[in-house]
Design a protein around this motif. Structure first.
Motif, mmCIF file in Angstrom:
data_model
loop_
_atom_site.group_PDB
_atom_site.id
_atom_site.type_symbol
_atom_site.label_atom_id
_atom_site.label_comp_id
_atom_site.label_asym_id
_atom_site.label_seq_id
_atom_site.Cartn_x
_atom_site.Cartn_y
_atom_site.Cartn_z
ATOM 1 N N GLY A 3 -4.034 -9.559 1.917
ATOM 2 C CA GLY A 3 -2.968 -9.062 1.046
ATOM 3 C C GLY A 3 -1.677 -9.832 1.233
ATOM 4 O O GLY A 3 -1.004 -10.190 0.273
ATOM 5 N N GLU A 4 -1.347 -10.119 2.486
ATOM 6 C CA GLU A 4 -0.136 -10.875 2.788
ATOM 7 C C GLU A 4 -0.198 -12.290 2.219
ATOM 8 O O GLU A 4 0.808 -12.840 1.787
ATOM 9 N N ARG A 5 -1.394 -12.887 2.263
ATOM 10 C CA ARG A 5 -1.576 -14.261 1.769
ATOM 11 C C ARG A 5 -1.858 -14.313 0.271
ATOM 12 O O ARG A 5 -1.866 -15.392 -0.308
ATOM 13 N N GLY A 6 -2.124 -13.160 -0.333
ATOM 14 C CA GLY A 6 -2.525 -13.148 -1.737
ATOM 15 C C GLY A 6 -3.905 -13.764 -1.920
ATOM 16 O O GLY A 6 -4.200 -14.345 -2.961
ATOM 17 N N ASP A 7 -4.739 -13.622 -0.902
ATOM 18 C CA ASP A 7 -6.073 -14.220 -0.904
ATOM 19 C C ASP A 7 -7.045 -13.316 -1.663
ATOM 20 O O ASP A 7 -7.719 -12.463 -1.090
ATOM 21 N N MET A 8 -7.117 -13.562 -2.963
ATOM 22 C CA MET A 8 -7.963 -12.724 -3.804
ATOM 23 C C MET A 8 -9.447 -12.927 -3.506
ATOM 24 O O MET A 8 -10.234 -11.990 -3.659
ATOM 25 N N ASP A 9 -9.843 -14.112 -3.087
ATOM 26 C CA ASP A 9 -11.254 -14.348 -2.764
ATOM 27 C C ASP A 9 -11.699 -13.463 -1.601
ATOM 28 O O ASP A 9 -12.774 -12.850 -1.656
ATOM 29 N N GLU A 10 -10.880 -13.408 -0.565
ATOM 30 C CA GLU A 10 -11.199 -12.567 0.594
ATOM 31 C C GLU A 10 -11.239 -11.098 0.194
ATOM 32 O O GLU A 10 -12.156 -10.366 0.546
ATOM 33 N N LEU A 11 -10.234 -10.677 -0.556
ATOM 34 C CA LEU A 11 -10.186 -9.282 -0.995
ATOM 35 C C LEU A 11 -11.377 -8.950 -1.889
ATOM 36 O O LEU A 11 -11.975 -7.876 -1.772
ATOM 37 N N ARG A 12 -11.731 -9.863 -2.773
ATOM 38 C CA ARG A 12 -12.874 -9.659 -3.673
ATOM 39 C C ARG A 12 -14.159 -9.501 -2.860
ATOM 40 O O ARG A 12 -14.973 -8.620 -3.125
ATOM 41 N N ARG A 13 -14.336 -10.353 -1.864
ATOM 42 C CA ARG A 13 -15.531 -10.284 -1.027
ATOM 43 C C ARG A 13 -15.610 -8.938 -0.306
ATOM 44 O O ARG A 13 -16.656 -8.283 -0.291
ATOM 45 N N LEU A 14 -14.504 -8.509 0.259
ATOM 46 C CA LEU A 14 -14.476 -7.230 0.969
ATOM 47 C C LEU A 14 -14.691 -6.057 0.018
ATOM 48 O O LEU A 14 -15.420 -5.115 0.334
ATOM 49 N N ALA A 15 -14.063 -6.127 -1.153
ATOM 50 C CA ALA A 15 -14.239 -5.067 -2.148
ATOM 51 C C ALA A 15 -15.685 -5.019 -2.632
ATOM 52 O O ALA A 15 -16.274 -3.933 -2.769
ATOM 53 N N ASP A 16 -16.263 -6.181 -2.869
ATOM 54 C CA ASP A 16 -17.651 -6.237 -3.329
ATOM 55 C C ASP A 16 -18.622 -5.727 -2.271
ATOM 56 O O ASP A 16 -19.734 -5.314 -2.594
ATOM 57 N N ASN A 17 -18.182 -5.747 -1.013
ATOM 58 C CA ASN A 17 -19.004 -5.213 0.078
ATOM 59 C C ASN A 17 -18.741 -3.729 0.322
ATOM 60 O O ASN A 17 -19.197 -3.174 1.311
ATOM 61 N N GLY A 18 -17.972 -3.108 -0.581
ATOM 62 C CA GLY A 18 -17.815 -1.662 -0.530
ATOM 63 C C GLY A 18 -16.503 -1.118 -0.013
ATOM 64 O O GLY A 18 -16.347 0.096 0.101
ATOM 65 N N SER A 19 -15.540 -1.968 0.285
ATOM 66 C CA SER A 19 -14.265 -1.475 0.799
ATOM 67 C C SER A 19 -13.344 -1.070 -0.351
ATOM 68 O O SER A 19 -12.854 -1.912 -1.101
ATOM 69 N N SER A 20 -13.110 0.232 -0.460
ATOM 70 C CA SER A 20 -12.202 0.710 -1.506
ATOM 71 C C SER A 20 -10.761 0.293 -1.200
ATOM 72 O O SER A 20 -9.970 0.065 -2.126
ATOM 73 N N ASP A 21 -10.418 0.173 0.084
ATOM 74 C CA ASP A 21 -9.075 -0.291 0.447
ATOM 75 C C ASP A 21 -8.860 -1.733 -0.016
ATOM 76 O O ASP A 21 -7.784 -2.089 -0.495
ATOM 77 N N ALA A 22 -9.894 -2.556 0.137
ATOM 78 C CA ALA A 22 -9.802 -3.947 -0.328
ATOM 79 C C ALA A 22 -9.674 -3.991 -1.841
ATOM 80 O O ALA A 22 -8.907 -4.789 -2.381
ATOM 81 N N ALA A 23 -10.405 -3.123 -2.523
ATOM 82 C CA ALA A 23 -10.314 -3.070 -3.983
ATOM 83 C C ALA A 23 -8.902 -2.684 -4.414
ATOM 84 O O ALA A 23 -8.341 -3.283 -5.339
ATOM 85 N N ASP A 24 -8.326 -1.700 -3.727
ATOM 86 C CA ASP A 24 -6.952 -1.288 -4.048
ATOM 87 C C ASP A 24 -5.967 -2.429 -3.828
ATOM 88 O O ASP A 24 -5.072 -2.662 -4.642
#
Length: 86
Positions: free
Chosen positions: A29-50
């Motif tokens: 989130g701090e880096r604006g790394d959407m790829d990392e967030l997307r990967r985490l969200a796709d693995n089921g993290s609702s916090d990452a999706a948010d």
């Protein structure tokens, strides 16, 4: 944080370490790394999706919001509607 440190965190997260997931989300989130967030969200993290929705909104990334909304994320759909109304 080095790439090696990130690799260790990713491995821990993949093995179910919730703390590692939280740290990765915060860092991405701090880096604006959407790829990392997307990967985490796709693995089921609702916090990452948010967090992904927040970053996508800040960057005006309608495609990402649309992708999330199309996959059933109600928050992304609502955010997309708000942005397209303006």
């Amino acid at each position: 944080m080095t790439e090696s440190d990130l690799s260790v965190l990713r491995e821990r997260a993949e093995n179910g370490d919730a703390t590692a997931v939280d740290i990765l989300i915060e860092l991405a989130g701090e880096r604006g790394d959407m790829d990392e967030l997307r990967r985490l969200a796709d693995n089921g993290s609702s916090d990452a999706a948010d967090q992904l929705i927040e970053v996508a909104t800040e960057l005006g990334d309608m495609n990402e919001l649309r992708r999330l909304a199309d996959n059933g994320n109600i928050t992304a759909a609502e955010q997309l509607m708000e942005l397209t109304e303006e």
